[in-house]
Design a protein around this motif. Structure first.
Motif, mmCIF file in Angstrom:
data_model
loop_
_atom_site.group_PDB
_atom_site.id
_atom_site.type_symbol
_atom_site.label_atom_id
_atom_site.label_comp_id
_atom_site.label_asym_id
_atom_site.label_seq_id
_atom_site.Cartn_x
_atom_site.Cartn_y
_atom_site.Cartn_z
ATOM 1 N N TYR A 1 5.481 19.774 -23.321
ATOM 2 C CA TYR A 1 4.503 20.173 -22.315
ATOM 3 C C TYR A 1 5.095 20.128 -20.907
ATOM 4 O O TYR A 1 4.838 20.996 -20.077
ATOM 5 N N GLY A 2 5.883 19.097 -20.627
ATOM 6 C CA GLY A 2 6.457 18.928 -19.294
ATOM 7 C C GLY A 2 6.992 17.524 -19.114
ATOM 8 O O GLY A 2 7.075 16.744 -20.075
ATOM 9 N N GLU A 3 7.343 17.191 -17.878
ATOM 10 C CA GLU A 3 7.879 15.864 -17.569
ATOM 11 C C GLU A 3 7.256 15.326 -16.293
ATOM 12 O O GLU A 3 6.951 16.085 -15.365
ATOM 13 N N LEU A 4 7.080 14.005 -16.258
ATOM 14 C CA LEU A 4 6.676 13.299 -15.048
ATOM 15 C C LEU A 4 7.898 12.562 -14.512
ATOM 16 O O LEU A 4 8.573 11.842 -15.256
ATOM 17 N N ILE A 5 8.200 12.751 -13.224
ATOM 18 C CA ILE A 5 9.376 12.142 -12.604
ATOM 19 C C ILE A 5 8.916 11.300 -11.422
ATOM 20 O O ILE A 5 8.163 11.774 -10.566
ATOM 21 N N VAL A 6 9.353 10.057 -11.366
ATOM 22 C CA VAL A 6 8.946 9.139 -10.305
ATOM 23 C C VAL A 6 9.771 9.403 -9.051
ATOM 24 O O VAL A 6 11.009 9.364 -9.091
ATOM 25 N N LEU A 7 9.101 9.674 -7.939
ATOM 26 C CA LEU A 7 9.809 9.832 -6.665
ATOM 27 C C LEU A 7 10.387 8.484 -6.241
ATOM 28 O O LEU A 7 9.767 7.433 -6.426
ATOM 29 N N GLY A 8 11.579 8.538 -5.651
ATOM 30 C CA GLY A 8 12.228 7.315 -5.201
ATOM 31 C C GLY A 8 13.206 6.748 -6.207
ATOM 32 O O GLY A 8 13.896 5.783 -5.924
ATOM 33 N N CYS A 9 13.274 7.343 -7.400
ATOM 34 C CA CYS A 9 14.225 6.914 -8.434
ATOM 35 C C CYS A 9 15.252 8.013 -8.595
ATOM 36 O O CYS A 9 14.948 9.059 -9.171
ATOM 37 N N ASN A 10 16.426 7.786 -8.121
ATOM 38 C CA ASN A 10 17.458 8.820 -8.106
ATOM 39 C C ASN A 10 18.168 8.913 -9.452
ATOM 40 O O ASN A 10 19.353 8.616 -9.585
ATOM 41 N N LEU B 1 9.561 1.169 -3.884
ATOM 42 C CA LEU B 1 9.780 0.777 -2.499
ATOM 43 C C LEU B 1 10.800 1.688 -1.838
ATOM 44 O O LEU B 1 11.794 2.082 -2.459
ATOM 45 N N PRO B 2 10.598 2.050 -0.565
ATOM 46 C CA PRO B 2 11.574 2.896 0.142
ATOM 47 C C PRO B 2 12.960 2.278 0.130
ATOM 48 O O PRO B 2 13.127 1.077 0.351
ATOM 49 N N GLY B 3 13.966 3.098 -0.161
ATOM 50 C CA GLY B 3 15.340 2.619 -0.142
ATOM 51 C C GLY B 3 15.750 1.892 -1.394
ATOM 52 O O GLY B 3 16.858 1.361 -1.476
ATOM 53 N N ASN B 4 14.893 1.868 -2.416
ATOM 54 C CA ASN B 4 15.181 1.116 -3.635
ATOM 55 C C ASN B 4 16.429 1.597 -4.345
ATOM 56 O O ASN B 4 17.043 0.855 -5.096
ATOM 57 N N GLN B 5 16.823 2.868 -4.118
ATOM 58 C CA GLN B 5 17.939 3.431 -4.861
ATOM 59 C C GLN B 5 19.193 3.588 -4.016
ATOM 60 O O GLN B 5 20.101 4.285 -4.400
ATOM 61 N N SER B 6 19.221 2.987 -2.844
ATOM 62 C CA SER B 6 20.419 3.117 -2.015
ATOM 63 C C SER B 6 21.460 2.107 -2.462
ATOM 64 O O SER B 6 21.314 0.921 -2.209
ATOM 65 N N PRO B 7 22.534 2.518 -3.143
ATOM 66 C CA PRO B 7 23.520 1.555 -3.621
ATOM 67 C C PRO B 7 24.181 0.788 -2.490
ATOM 68 O O PRO B 7 24.598 -0.348 -2.671
ATOM 69 N N ALA B 8 24.291 1.407 -1.314
ATOM 70 C CA ALA B 8 24.995 0.752 -0.220
ATOM 71 C C ALA B 8 24.150 -0.308 0.454
ATOM 72 O O ALA B 8 24.648 -1.331 0.900
ATOM 73 N N GLY C 1 1.057 3.656 -4.613
ATOM 74 C CA GLY C 1 2.153 2.732 -4.848
ATOM 75 C C GLY C 1 3.326 3.424 -5.502
ATOM 76 O O GLY C 1 4.459 2.954 -5.441
ATOM 77 N N ALA C 2 3.064 4.547 -6.128
ATOM 78 C CA ALA C 2 4.105 5.382 -6.734
ATOM 79 C C ALA C 2 3.605 6.819 -6.761
ATOM 80 O O ALA C 2 2.413 7.065 -6.971
ATOM 81 N N THR C 3 4.519 7.753 -6.554
ATOM 82 C CA THR C 3 4.188 9.180 -6.591
ATOM 83 C C THR C 3 5.015 9.838 -7.682
ATOM 84 O O THR C 3 6.225 9.613 -7.781
ATOM 85 N N LEU C 4 4.350 10.654 -8.508
ATOM 86 C CA LEU C 4 5.005 11.323 -9.629
ATOM 87 C C LEU C 4 5.038 12.819 -9.392
ATOM 88 O O LEU C 4 4.094 13.397 -8.842
ATOM 89 N N LEU C 5 6.137 13.446 -9.820
ATOM 90 C CA LEU C 5 6.270 14.899 -9.774
ATOM 91 C C LEU C 5 6.094 15.444 -11.184
ATOM 92 O O LEU C 5 6.754 14.983 -12.126
ATOM 93 N N TRP C 6 5.194 16.429 -11.347
ATOM 94 C CA TRP C 6 4.996 17.073 -12.649
ATOM 95 C C TRP C 6 5.828 18.350 -12.707
ATOM 96 O O TRP C 6 5.719 19.207 -11.842
ATOM 97 N N ARG C 7 6.680 18.443 -13.718
ATOM 98 C CA ARG C 7 7.459 19.648 -13.956
ATOM 99 C C ARG C 7 7.098 20.192 -15.338
ATOM 100 O O ARG C 7 7.174 19.467 -16.321
ATOM 101 N N THR C 8 6.709 21.448 -15.394
ATOM 102 C CA THR C 8 6.403 22.074 -16.673
ATOM 103 C C THR C 8 7.697 22.391 -17.411
ATOM 104 O O THR C 8 8.784 22.447 -16.816
ATOM 105 N N ALA C 9 7.567 22.628 -18.721
ATOM 106 C CA ALA C 9 8.749 22.987 -19.502
ATOM 107 C C ALA C 9 9.357 24.288 -18.999
ATOM 108 O O ALA C 9 10.586 24.432 -18.916
ATOM 109 N N GLU C 10 8.492 25.252 -18.625
ATOM 110 C CA GLU C 10 8.998 26.521 -18.098
ATOM 111 C C GLU C 10 9.699 26.323 -16.767
ATOM 112 O O GLU C 10 10.737 26.932 -16.481
#
Length: 424
Positions: A17-26, A118-125, A252-261
């Motif tokens: 059907y599609g995918e949910l992707i969490v913003l802020g997780c690289n 949380l903002p910056g959670n994925q910054s390795p540096a 507290g979290a935002t998700l992006l919905w992407r369809t299979a198409e």
């Protein structure tokens, strides 16, 4: 549109059907993707339908209503109007639909466990930019998505999810009302917000308006604050059907919905890796130290190495790391520095490629960096996310980098990178 994007859809296996992707997780959660706690979740047609739809309504505290609530095999929603009156709506099995539930709870009814980002959670540096939140604002049973099992596989979102007893409870203080046809509806404490982009999810897209979704899938304008007991106005011209690029905010979290198409037209991680190798094959150099720079592997975590590209975000000139007058303290590295090429003063940060392919609106080479985090992707991708106001707190909105959700600054929110070609 993208030749490599076809890898996102398999010709074998269950219908996707599609995918949910969490913003802020690289590309993955900070502690890694484990079980139902992941940076992205794929919704596929189940072997056996588990959808539900409303059926009988009990308008008072009758034995039938009490039985519906106590029956752990019966889905129901309870609307508490007062201490003396509760309306219970029974739900029955829907063999034409699949239900997926999202929330903070790790209980079995939740298919996709989401925690605060949380903002910056994925910054390795730089590591986490903020201490862990003391109390999550994401509901334990935040929302549910109902997907039709047959084409066109419409996916509809509803606020609140059923708990382990297959119940949803809306207490006295929750916003609730009776609809014109006599049915009940309501909102959850912090609400479920949805934004559908105009013209789909592409380089030509534009942001739509944020709306709130009710327990029964109604669409409303936003409340004055997330937890206000006064609901917004009904938006009858819009619906709760998700489209490619829809954003879902759970406070507290935002998700992006992407369809299979949509994913079939999106660059894959393999394509992003090919762009990284092509960029490194150009052997960009530091214009000061003349050492060759190279973007690290997409999956490498850790502090920058000696070849890591750094950039002055006011002008975009790319360098290797250098500390004038001795090495700076970590906090000072993020203060304004003067570019030796053009004397512009601004943030000086390491550059990291955006690894989450689902955030890209095209397959062009990485040429721009978000300001001030330094995540690098294509020009049109930075332009798209730079115009999206993401919910922040209980009533504020601001544009943010999708890879780390740090608020954008520097005017346009991004800068074109200027690489120095090798001199030999």
């Amino acid at each position: 549109m993208f030749s490599l994007g076809q890898e996102n859809i398999s010709t074998k296996g269950p219908v996707k059907y599609g995918e949910l992707i969490v913003l802020g997780c690289n590309g993955s959660l900070p502690a890694g993707d484990k079980g139902r706690r992941r940076s992205r979740f794929t919704l596929c047609r189940r072997n056996k339908a588990n959808g539900v739809k409303p059926s009988t309504v009990h308008s008072s505290c009758t034995p039938q209503a009490a039985k519906a609530v106590s029956n752990k095999e019966q889905h129901s929603i309870s609307y508490t109007l007062s201490r003396a009156q509760t309306v219970v709506v029974e739900y029955t099995h829907d063999g034409a639909a699949d239900m997926f539930q999202i929330g903070r709870s790790t209980e079995n009814p939740i298919d996709f466990v989401v925690t605060d980002t949380l903002p910056g959670n994925q910054s390795p540096a730089l590591g986490p930019a903020h201490p862990p939140a003391l109390q999550s604002t994401i509901s334990r049973f935040a929302c549910r998505i109902i997907c039709q099992r047959n084409p066109p596989y419409a996916a509809r979102i509803y606020a609140a999810g059923f708990d382990s007893s297959k119940n949803i409870f809306l207490g006295e203080k929750a916003a609730k009302w009776r609809t014109c046809d006599g049915q009940m509806d309501g909102l959850t404490t912090n609400g479920v917000l949805v934004m559908h982009p105009r013209r789909g999810f592409s380089q030509d897209s534009a942001p739509g308006l944020w709306r709130e979704i009710s327990v029964c899938g109604g669409v409303f304008t936003l409340r004055e604050t997330r937890s206000s007991q006064q609901r917004g106005d009904a938006v009858d011209a819009e619906c709760n059907t998700l489209v490619d690029g829809s954003l879902i905010d759970l406070c507290g979290a935002t998700l992006l919905w992407r369809t299979a198409e949509g994913l079939a037209r999106t660059p894959t991680v393999k394509h992003l890796e090919a762009l990284r190798q092509e960029l490194n094959a150009g052997r960009p150099q530091c214009p000061v130290g003349f050492n060759t720079l190279a973007f690290p592997s997409l999956r490498r975590n850790g502090p920058p190495d000696d070849r890591q590209p750094w950039a002055y975000l006011r002008c975009g000139h790319v360098h290797g790391y250098h500390g004038w007058g001795g090495r700076c303290e970590p906090a000072a590295e993020r203060q304004e520095r003067e570019c030796p090429m053009c004397r512009a003063r601004g943030p000086y940060v390491p550059l990291w490629l955006g690894c989450e392919a689902g955030f890209y609106v095209d397959a062009d080479p990485p040429s721009h960096a978000f300001v001030p985090c330094g995540h690098v992707c294509s020009e049109k991708t930075t332009a798209y996310w730079g115009q999206i106001p993401l919910p922040h707190g209980t009533h504020a909105f601001h544009a943010a980098c999708p890879f780390c959700i740090q608020p954008l600054g520097g005017g346009a929110g991004c800068v074109r990178l200027i690489f120095q070609s090798p001199l030999d």
